[in-house]
Design a protein around this motif. Structure first.
Motif, PDB file in Angstrom:
ATOM      1  N   ALA A  99      70.176  28.509 -25.669  1.00 20.92           N
ATOM      2  CA  ALA A  99      70.862  28.819 -27.201  1.00 20.92           C
ATOM      3  C   ALA A  99      71.935  29.580 -27.285  1.00 20.92           C
ATOM      4  CB  ALA A  99      69.650  29.153 -28.084  1.00 20.92           C
ATOM      5  N   GLY A 100      71.901  30.681 -26.219  1.00 26.49           N
ATOM      6  CA  GLY A 100      73.015  31.529 -26.138  1.00 26.49           C
ATOM      7  C   GLY A 100      74.427  30.750 -25.729  1.00 26.49           C
TER       8      GLY A 100
ATOM      9  N   CYS B 186      54.877  24.887 -26.590  1.00 25.61           N
ATOM     10  CA  CYS B 186      56.179  25.178 -26.057  1.00 25.61           C
ATOM     11  C   CYS B 186      57.157  24.892 -27.009  1.00 25.61           C
ATOM     12  CB  CYS B 186      56.278  24.621 -24.550  1.00 25.61           C
ATOM     13  SG  CYS B 186      54.984  25.622 -23.564  1.00 25.61           S
ATOM     14  N   LEU B 187      57.158  23.542 -27.582  1.00 27.94           N
ATOM     15  CA  LEU B 187      58.387  23.125 -28.259  1.00 27.94           C
ATOM     16  C   LEU B 187      58.333  23.812 -29.561  1.00 27.94           C
ATOM     17  CD1 LEU B 187      60.491  20.812 -28.433  1.00 27.94           C
ATOM     18  CD2 LEU B 187      59.125  19.450 -29.402  1.00 27.94           C
ATOM     19  N   PHE B 188      57.245  23.999 -30.399  1.00 28.29           N
ATOM     20  CA  PHE B 188      57.338  24.840 -31.548  1.00 28.29           C
ATOM     21  C   PHE B 188      57.787  26.103 -31.242  1.00 28.29           C
ATOM     22  CE2 PHE B 188      55.365  27.482 -34.741  1.00 28.29           C
ATOM     23  CZ  PHE B 188      55.765  26.871 -35.919  1.00 28.29           C
ATOM     24  N   TYR B 189      57.210  27.229 -30.409  1.00 23.87           N
ATOM     25  CA  TYR B 189      57.698  28.452 -30.485  1.00 23.87           C
ATOM     26  C   TYR B 189      59.246  28.470 -29.624  1.00 23.87           C
ATOM     27  CZ  TYR B 189      53.316  30.389 -31.626  1.00 23.87           C
ATOM     28  OH  TYR B 189      52.284  30.815 -32.328  1.00 23.87           O
ATOM     29  N   GLY B 190      59.590  27.406 -28.807  1.00 27.17           N
ATOM     30  CA  GLY B 190      60.869  27.472 -28.444  1.00 27.17           C
ATOM     31  C   GLY B 190      61.929  27.350 -29.429  1.00 27.17           C
ATOM     32  N   VAL B 191      61.780  26.588 -30.439  1.00 27.06           N
ATOM     33  CA  VAL B 191      62.727  26.358 -31.483  1.00 27.06           C
ATOM     34  C   VAL B 191      62.479  27.526 -32.524  1.00 27.06           C
ATOM     35  CG1 VAL B 191      62.910  23.812 -31.145  1.00 27.06           C
ATOM     36  CG2 VAL B 191      61.328  24.749 -32.780  1.00 27.06           C
TER      37      VAL B 191
ATOM     38  N   PHE C 143      57.206  31.852 -22.294  1.00 22.60           N
ATOM     39  CA  PHE C 143      57.965  31.164 -21.183  1.00 22.60           C
ATOM     40  C   PHE C 143      58.965  30.174 -21.766  1.00 22.60           C
ATOM     41  CE2 PHE C 143      58.603  27.061 -18.612  1.00 22.60           C
ATOM     42  CZ  PHE C 143      59.151  27.426 -17.409  1.00 22.60           C
ATOM     43  N   SER C 144      58.564  29.404 -23.126  1.00 21.54           N
ATOM     44  CA  SER C 144      59.584  28.478 -23.589  1.00 21.54           C
ATOM     45  C   SER C 144      60.378  29.317 -24.399  1.00 21.54           C
ATOM     46  CB  SER C 144      58.653  27.588 -24.670  1.00 21.54           C
ATOM     47  OG  SER C 144      58.071  28.524 -25.790  1.00 21.54           O
ATOM     48  N   SER C 145      60.226  30.632 -24.849  1.00 20.91           N
ATOM     49  CA  SER C 145      61.295  31.380 -25.382  1.00 20.91           C
ATOM     50  C   SER C 145      62.502  31.759 -24.616  1.00 20.91           C
ATOM     51  CB  SER C 145      60.626  32.602 -25.995  1.00 20.91           C
ATOM     52  OG  SER C 145      59.522  32.189 -26.835  1.00 20.91           O
ATOM     53  N   ILE C 146      62.151  32.104 -23.095  1.00 21.94           N
ATOM     54  CA  ILE C 146      62.843  32.498 -22.414  1.00 21.94           C
ATOM     55  C   ILE C 146      63.862  31.222 -22.094  1.00 21.94           C
ATOM     56  CG2 ILE C 146      63.481  32.790 -19.813  1.00 21.94           C
ATOM     57  CD1 ILE C 146      60.776  34.537 -19.943  1.00 21.94           C
TER      58      ILE C 146
ATOM     59  N   ASN D  74      61.454  30.487 -32.205  1.00 20.24           N
ATOM     60  CA  ASN D  74      61.887  32.055 -31.571  1.00 20.24           C
ATOM     61  C   ASN D  74      63.219  31.968 -31.557  1.00 20.24           C
ATOM     62  OD1 ASN D  74      59.099  32.839 -31.439  1.00 20.24           O
ATOM     63  ND2 ASN D  74      58.922  32.585 -29.580  1.00 20.24           N
ATOM     64  N   VAL D  75      63.897  30.957 -30.964  1.00 18.09           N
ATOM     65  CA  VAL D  75      65.425  31.110 -31.105  1.00 18.09           C
ATOM     66  C   VAL D  75      65.961  31.054 -32.425  1.00 18.09           C
ATOM     67  CG1 VAL D  75      65.774  30.310 -28.822  1.00 18.09           C
ATOM     68  CG2 VAL D  75      65.966  28.556 -30.870  1.00 18.09           C
TER      69      VAL D  75
END
Length: 276
Positions: free
Chosen positions: A234-235, A99-104, A225-228, A106-107
């Motif tokens: 981030a926005g 979740c942390l890897f794909y969260g940062v 889910f983490s991307s959302i 992907n944004v």
């Protein structure tokens, strides 16, 4: 996004080398980025969706022809539930790292073109930057059999987060656009492509064959889910503080990821040769 983990596993299970299949995804993505930049500039942004639909139809035709390269699928008698997958040792902690890897990342992928455009680069130049950075995946994929089976899962995970730290440190503290572009070339898709393969290796190590597709789907769900969550945050962060603070937050996130990997006692099966 739902089909990605299944297609990756199909590439692993086929009778061909993983790299010789996966490299075409990189080439296709890179070429499509250039074409999309030209279409956006010369025809208009809405026309991109027409070409996207055509691309999807070509993908369907391609998938229909893959049965000949895959081994017969063994039918599973017992029903596999996501709950049983989640209870597997190491999975809950690993999903937090995912979740942390794909969260940062992907944004970062989402806002990088906008950031470069705001820095003064024309949109066609931005697409060229994405094109070149995508091609840096090619050696990562083709040479995967030389390093993926050599290093431990923990070492491979740590290397991905180190690349993120370097990348986000540059965007946070160095204002030179040229240097930022160079770092994008060297680290952006290298880290994400490596993580795709590392994920396949880790799941193959800690999950039995009967539940690997379910585990990959669970990872994909955590990724979405983490991307959302990260994209919503981030926005607002960019609107109120700017891109430098945004990347500083991603830098802190990558540091936290390194700490989590340090305490992650993921096993490595040296006899398991996922990449050949």
């Amino acid at each position: 996004n739902g089909t990605n983990p299944i297609i990756e596993r199909m590439a692993i299970l086929s009778r061909f080398k993983y790299g010789s299949i996966r490299v075409w995804a990189t080439i296709g993505y890179a070429v499509a980025t250039i074409i999309a930049g030209l279409i956006y500039k010369n025809i208009g942004p809405y026309s991109l969706y027409i070409f996207f639909a055509i691309g999807e139809l070509l993908c369907v035709i391609g998938i229909l022809g893959t049965h000949s390269i895959l081994p017969p699928i063994e039918k599973i008698v017992e029903k596999v539930s996501m709950t049983s997958v989640f209870k597997i040792k190491h999975i809950p902690f690993y999903l937090i790292i995912v979740c942390l890897f794909y969260g940062v990342t992907n944004v970062h992928h989402l806002y990088l073109p906008a950031m470069l455009k705001q820095s003064g680069l024309p949109i066609n130049y931005v697409s060229n930057v994405i094109f070149v950075s995508t091609l840096s995946e090619v050696p990562v994929i083709l040479l995967s059999r030389f390093y993926m089976n050599r290093f431990t899962n923990k070492q491979l995970l740590m290397s991905c987060f180190i690349l993120l730290v370097i990348q986000f440190f540059t965007f946070s503290f160095i204002s030179s656009v040229i240097l930022q572009i160079i770092i994008v070339f060297l680290t952006k898709t290298v880290a994400t492509m490596a993580f795709v393969m590392i994920n396949l290796k880790i799941i193959s190590t800690i999950v039995d064959n009967a539940r690997q597709n379910s585990a990959l789907s669970l990872v994909s769900a955590c990724k979405s889910f983490s991307s959302i969550l990260f994209q919503m945050s981030a926005g607002y962060l960019i609107d109120f503080t700017g891109y430098q603070m945004f990347y500083f937050v991603l830098f802190i996130g990558s540091i936290i990821g390194m700490i989590l990997v340090f305490f992650f006692n993921v096993p490595t099966n040296k006899e398991l040769k996922v990449f050949h």
